[in-house]
Design a protein around this motif. Structure first.
Motif, short mmCIF file in Angstrom:
data_model
loop_
_atom_site.label_atom_id
_atom_site.label_comp_id
_atom_site.label_asym_id
_atom_site.label_seq_id
_atom_site.Cartn_x
_atom_site.Cartn_y
_atom_site.Cartn_z
N UNK A 1 0.84 -1.20 0.00
CA UNK A 1 0.00 0.00 0.00
C UNK A 1 0.87 1.25 0.00
N UNK A 2 1.95 1.21 0.79
CA UNK A 2 2.86 2.35 0.84
C UNK A 2 3.54 2.57 -0.49
N UNK A 3 3.92 1.47 -1.17
CA UNK A 3 4.55 1.59 -2.49
C UNK A 3 3.58 2.18 -3.51
N UNK A 4 2.31 1.75 -3.44
CA UNK A 4 1.33 2.27 -4.39
C UNK A 4 1.04 3.75 -4.13
N UNK A 5 1.03 4.14 -2.86
CA UNK A 5 0.84 5.55 -2.54
C UNK A 5 2.01 6.38 -3.07
N UNK A 6 3.23 5.82 -2.94
CA UNK A 6 4.40 6.49 -3.48
C UNK A 6 4.31 6.57 -5.01
N UNK A 7 3.84 5.51 -5.63
CA UNK A 7 3.68 5.49 -7.08
C UNK A 7 2.75 6.61 -7.52
N UNK A 8 1.66 6.80 -6.81
CA UNK A 8 0.73 7.89 -7.13
C UNK A 8 1.43 9.24 -7.03
#
Length: 219
Positions: A198-205
């Motif tokens: 989830x943290x990686x996806x938030x960073x991706x955004x």
């Protein structure tokens, strides 16, 4: 903290940051700091800091600011870092071993007292001074020792069953690193689920959003 006062989750999640930054200030020999100075370090506003700390009593002095050592100690007590809650870790694969070797359990308020796994190749091995025990022995271990918290690093399909068994053993707090949002039916139970992806996806955004903004500005 005033009795029965509600403190939001957002405020609670900022308290460890205050504790960390104040600890760094202590290491640098800083003895006092204003809310404005602390806000600049933490990328917050002075008003936000005052509001957060006022949930627990304030601690600042007009014209002086905050006494760094005293505020650091007060936040340690607020977070319960002086309680020494007893924790066990279940699932000593790569992720579990990384936690045992690199997470400061003691400094975060916990005493790690047991490691458990079902893998025969891991049972009996020592990691950071603790011997990995058979997961089938968890119930007996909990009966012989007070265990407050379980760190779950088990496969997702085993998460709920593992949590249910631990509740039956009297464990009511869980640091959950499985990809499954466990549900526990107990009035005192607390769960902190951490989904690393989830943290990686938030960073991706955020990366994508920053590039979109940059691209728009160039047009």
């Amino acid at each position: 903290m005033p009795k029965n006062q509600y403190v939001s989750t957002a405020v609670i999640r900022r308290m460890p940051r205050y504790y960390r930054f104040l600890g760094e200030l202590l290491e640098r020999g800083v003895t006092r700091i204003s809310s404005k100075e602390l806000a600049a370090l933490m990328n917050l506003t002075a008003s936000q800091i005052r509001q957060d700390l006022n949930c627990f009593g304030g601690f600042g002095q007009q014209g002086f600011g905050y006494h760094v050592a005293l505020l650091h100690e007060e936040i340690r007590k607020i977070l319960g870092l002086d309680q020494g809650f007893r924790a066990i870790l279940i699932g000593v694969g790569n992720l579990g071993r990384a936690f045992v070797n690199h997470v400061d359990f003691t400094g975060s308020g916990f005493d790690l007292v047991g490691l458990f796994d079902k893998n025969p190749a891991l049972i009996g091995k020592k990691i950071s001074g603790l011997t990995v025990q058979d997961a089938d022995e968890i119930s007996a271990f909990c009966a012989a020792h007070t265990v407050d918290v379980a760190v779950l690093c088990v496969p997702s399909e085993a998460a709920q069953q593992t949590a249910n068994g631990l509740i039956d053993c009297g464990v009511t707090a869980f640091w959950n690193f499985t990809q499954y949002d466990i549900k526990v039916e107990h009035p005192e139970a607390v769960v902190e689920s951490v989904h690393l992806a989830d943290g990686l996806m938030a960073l991706c955004y955020q990366v994508n959003d920053a590039r979109r903004s940059s691209s728009s500005a160039e047009k």
